[in-house]
Design a protein around this motif. Structure first.
Motif, PDB file in Angstrom:
ATOM      1  N   ALA A  49      20.061 -47.179 -17.644  1.00 60.99           N
ATOM      2  CA  ALA A  49      18.991 -46.089 -17.314  1.00 60.99           C
ATOM      3  C   ALA A  49      18.264 -46.413 -16.164  1.00 60.99           C
ATOM      4  O   ALA A  49      17.830 -45.516 -15.201  1.00 60.99           O
ATOM      5  CB  ALA A  49      18.103 -45.702 -18.425  1.00 60.99           C
ATOM      6  N   MET A  50      18.010 -47.655 -15.895  1.00 60.29           N
ATOM      7  CA  MET A  50      17.204 -48.129 -14.756  1.00 60.29           C
ATOM      8  C   MET A  50      18.061 -48.156 -13.405  1.00 60.29           C
ATOM      9  O   MET A  50      17.452 -48.263 -12.187  1.00 60.29           O
ATOM     10  CB  MET A  50      16.582 -49.559 -15.087  1.00 60.29           C
ATOM     11  CG  MET A  50      15.439 -49.606 -16.045  1.00 60.29           C
ATOM     12  SD  MET A  50      14.896 -51.315 -16.223  1.00 60.29           S
ATOM     13  CE  MET A  50      14.589 -51.743 -14.781  1.00 60.29           C
ATOM     14  N   MET A  51      19.233 -47.823 -13.461  1.00 59.62           N
ATOM     15  CA  MET A  51      20.155 -47.692 -12.211  1.00 59.62           C
ATOM     16  C   MET A  51      19.534 -46.638 -11.656  1.00 59.62           C
ATOM     17  O   MET A  51      19.829 -46.288 -10.343  1.00 59.62           O
ATOM     18  CB  MET A  51      21.632 -47.610 -12.577  1.00 59.62           C
ATOM     19  CG  MET A  51      21.930 -49.024 -12.862  1.00 59.62           C
ATOM     20  SD  MET A  51      23.953 -48.964 -13.371  1.00 59.62           S
ATOM     21  CE  MET A  51      24.060 -50.579 -13.905  1.00 59.62           C
ATOM     22  N   SER A  52      19.130 -45.350 -12.355  1.00 61.78           N
ATOM     23  CA  SER A  52      18.799 -43.978 -11.813  1.00 61.78           C
ATOM     24  C   SER A  52      17.378 -44.088 -12.001  1.00 61.78           C
ATOM     25  O   SER A  52      16.909 -43.027 -11.094  1.00 61.78           O
ATOM     26  CB  SER A  52      19.518 -42.903 -12.752  1.00 61.78           C
ATOM     27  OG  SER A  52      20.861 -42.939 -12.598  1.00 61.78           O
ATOM     28  N   LEU A  53      16.595 -44.471 -12.821  1.00 66.81           N
ATOM     29  CA  LEU A  53      15.119 -44.207 -12.937  1.00 66.81           C
ATOM     30  C   LEU A  53      14.376 -45.523 -12.302  1.00 66.81           C
ATOM     31  O   LEU A  53      14.968 -46.666 -12.330  1.00 66.81           O
ATOM     32  CB  LEU A  53      14.805 -44.153 -14.345  1.00 66.81           C
ATOM     33  CG  LEU A  53      15.434 -42.971 -14.915  1.00 66.81           C
ATOM     34  CD1 LEU A  53      15.231 -43.003 -16.509  1.00 66.81           C
ATOM     35  CD2 LEU A  53      14.737 -41.721 -14.578  1.00 66.81           C
ATOM     36  N   PRO A  54      13.200 -45.080 -11.647  1.00 65.59           N
ATOM     37  CA  PRO A  54      12.345 -46.009 -11.149  1.00 65.59           C
ATOM     38  C   PRO A  54      11.964 -47.134 -12.396  1.00 65.59           C
ATOM     39  O   PRO A  54      11.884 -46.677 -13.465  1.00 65.59           O
ATOM     40  CB  PRO A  54      10.960 -45.603 -10.956  1.00 65.59           C
ATOM     41  CG  PRO A  54      11.289 -44.160 -10.917  1.00 65.59           C
ATOM     42  CD  PRO A  54      12.429 -43.709 -11.936  1.00 65.59           C
ATOM     43  N   MET A  55      12.047 -48.472 -12.094  1.00 63.99           N
ATOM     44  CA  MET A  55      11.453 -49.151 -13.120  1.00 63.99           C
ATOM     45  C   MET A  55      10.496 -49.134 -13.983  1.00 63.99           C
ATOM     46  O   MET A  55      10.206 -49.242 -15.228  1.00 63.99           O
ATOM     47  CB  MET A  55      11.603 -50.785 -12.445  1.00 63.99           C
ATOM     48  CG  MET A  55      11.146 -51.985 -13.454  1.00 63.99           C
ATOM     49  SD  MET A  55       9.572 -52.549 -13.697  1.00 63.99           S
ATOM     50  CE  MET A  55       8.919 -52.717 -12.140  1.00 63.99           C
ATOM     51  N   SER A  56       9.462 -48.976 -13.205  1.00 65.09           N
ATOM     52  CA  SER A  56       8.325 -48.567 -13.648  1.00 65.09           C
ATOM     53  C   SER A  56       7.929 -47.393 -14.605  1.00 65.09           C
ATOM     54  O   SER A  56       7.504 -47.425 -15.759  1.00 65.09           O
ATOM     55  CB  SER A  56       7.011 -48.214 -12.795  1.00 65.09           C
ATOM     56  OG  SER A  56       7.255 -47.210 -11.892  1.00 65.09           O
ATOM     57  N   THR A  57       8.823 -46.360 -14.578  1.00 64.22           N
ATOM     58  CA  THR A  57       8.527 -45.272 -15.448  1.00 64.22           C
ATOM     59  C   THR A  57       9.518 -45.702 -16.486  1.00 64.22           C
ATOM     60  O   THR A  57       9.356 -45.185 -17.752  1.00 64.22           O
ATOM     61  CB  THR A  57       9.443 -44.006 -14.619  1.00 64.22           C
ATOM     62  OG1 THR A  57       8.373 -43.721 -13.588  1.00 64.22           O
ATOM     63  CG2 THR A  57       9.419 -42.759 -15.567  1.00 64.22           C
ATOM     64  N   ALA A  58      10.741 -46.192 -16.401  1.00 65.10           N
ATOM     65  CA  ALA A  58      11.547 -46.397 -17.401  1.00 65.10           C
ATOM     66  C   ALA A  58      11.119 -47.610 -18.367  1.00 65.10           C
ATOM     67  O   ALA A  58      11.111 -47.408 -19.548  1.00 65.10           O
ATOM     68  CB  ALA A  58      12.812 -47.072 -16.769  1.00 65.10           C
ATOM     69  N   TYR A  59      10.590 -48.509 -17.760  1.00 66.99           N
ATOM     70  CA  TYR A  59       9.981 -49.577 -18.874  1.00 66.99           C
ATOM     71  C   TYR A  59       8.781 -48.735 -19.600  1.00 66.99           C
ATOM     72  O   TYR A  59       8.629 -49.122 -20.879  1.00 66.99           O
ATOM     73  CB  TYR A  59       9.458 -50.597 -17.915  1.00 66.99           C
ATOM     74  CG  TYR A  59       9.025 -51.939 -18.916  1.00 66.99           C
ATOM     75  CD1 TYR A  59       9.716 -52.618 -19.853  1.00 66.99           C
ATOM     76  CD2 TYR A  59       7.404 -52.009 -18.860  1.00 66.99           C
ATOM     77  CE1 TYR A  59       9.174 -53.690 -20.565  1.00 66.99           C
ATOM     78  CE2 TYR A  59       6.929 -52.900 -19.885  1.00 66.99           C
ATOM     79  CZ  TYR A  59       7.717 -53.843 -20.719  1.00 66.99           C
ATOM     80  OH  TYR A  59       7.126 -54.770 -21.523  1.00 66.99           O
ATOM     81  N   ALA A  60       7.790 -48.025 -18.982  1.00 67.16           N
ATOM     82  CA  ALA A  60       6.652 -47.556 -19.608  1.00 67.16           C
ATOM     83  C   ALA A  60       7.315 -46.540 -20.805  1.00 67.16           C
ATOM     84  O   ALA A  60       6.838 -46.445 -21.728  1.00 67.16           O
ATOM     85  CB  ALA A  60       5.910 -46.823 -18.641  1.00 67.16           C
ATOM     86  N   VAL A  61       8.279 -45.658 -20.271  1.00 65.17           N
ATOM     87  CA  VAL A  61       8.710 -44.975 -21.599  1.00 65.17           C
ATOM     88  C   VAL A  61       9.177 -45.536 -22.550  1.00 65.17           C
ATOM     89  O   VAL A  61       9.195 -45.172 -24.012  1.00 65.17           O
ATOM     90  CB  VAL A  61       9.535 -43.918 -20.760  1.00 65.17           C
ATOM     91  CG1 VAL A  61      10.703 -43.020 -22.115  1.00 65.17           C
ATOM     92  CG2 VAL A  61       8.978 -42.722 -19.570  1.00 65.17           C
ATOM     93  N   TRP A  62      10.469 -46.724 -22.074  1.00 65.63           N
ATOM     94  CA  TRP A  62      10.970 -47.208 -23.166  1.00 65.63           C
ATOM     95  C   TRP A  62      10.077 -48.041 -24.198  1.00 65.63           C
ATOM     96  O   TRP A  62      10.217 -47.866 -25.552  1.00 65.63           O
ATOM     97  CB  TRP A  62      11.694 -48.397 -22.552  1.00 65.63           C
ATOM     98  CG  TRP A  62      12.519 -49.461 -23.344  1.00 65.63           C
ATOM     99  CD1 TRP A  62      13.518 -49.099 -24.262  1.00 65.63           C
ATOM    100  CD2 TRP A  62      12.273 -50.912 -23.381  1.00 65.63           C
ATOM    101  NE1 TRP A  62      13.894 -50.292 -24.634  1.00 65.63           N
ATOM    102  CE2 TRP A  62      13.073 -51.340 -24.517  1.00 65.63           C
ATOM    103  CE3 TRP A  62      11.366 -51.543 -22.828  1.00 65.63           C
ATOM    104  CZ2 TRP A  62      13.221 -52.851 -24.636  1.00 65.63           C
ATOM    105  CZ3 TRP A  62      11.485 -53.099 -23.004  1.00 65.63           C
ATOM    106  CH2 TRP A  62      12.389 -53.517 -24.245  1.00 65.63           C
TER     107      TRP A  62
END
Length: 104
Positions: A49-62
């Motif tokens: 998922a982080m290949m398409s989403l910014p790391m900060s957003t992906a990690y926070a949502v996860w």
């Protein structure tokens, strides 16, 4: 597709936490196996998922999905406190997670 993978990663994180709790309570080796599999799948889905989403957003949502899901599983299946303050804090996390999706 990335958002779907991120939700899947969060669900596997919740399952991993549930396996960790099962191991702590009963010391069963199958719980350790479940923990390794669930967290492994969670990290794989998160990394894709982080290949398409910014790391900060992906990690926070996860982590938001994992935190809210873990708290709800604890309240529903393990009879943890359902205090209104706790529920309000869970709603704040949920709202923040949804907000990140809306602004991304």
């Amino acid at each position: 597709m990335a958002w779907i993978l991120l939700v899947i990663a969060g669900i596997f994180e919740m399952l991993g936490i549930t396996c960790l709790n099962a191991y702590v309570q009963r010391r069963q080796m199958r719980a350790v196996f479940g923990l390794v599999v669930c967290f492994g799948l969670s990290f794989i889905a998160l990394s894709i998922a982080m290949m398409s989403l910014p790391m900060s957003t992906a990690y926070a949502v996860w982590t938001g999905i994992g935190a809210v899901g873990g708290a709800l599983i604890g309240m529903i299946f393990y009879h943890e406190s359902k205090d209104i303050k706790r529920v309000l804090c869970i709603l704040v996390i949920l709202g923040s997670t949804i907000g990140l999706k809306l602004v991304s």
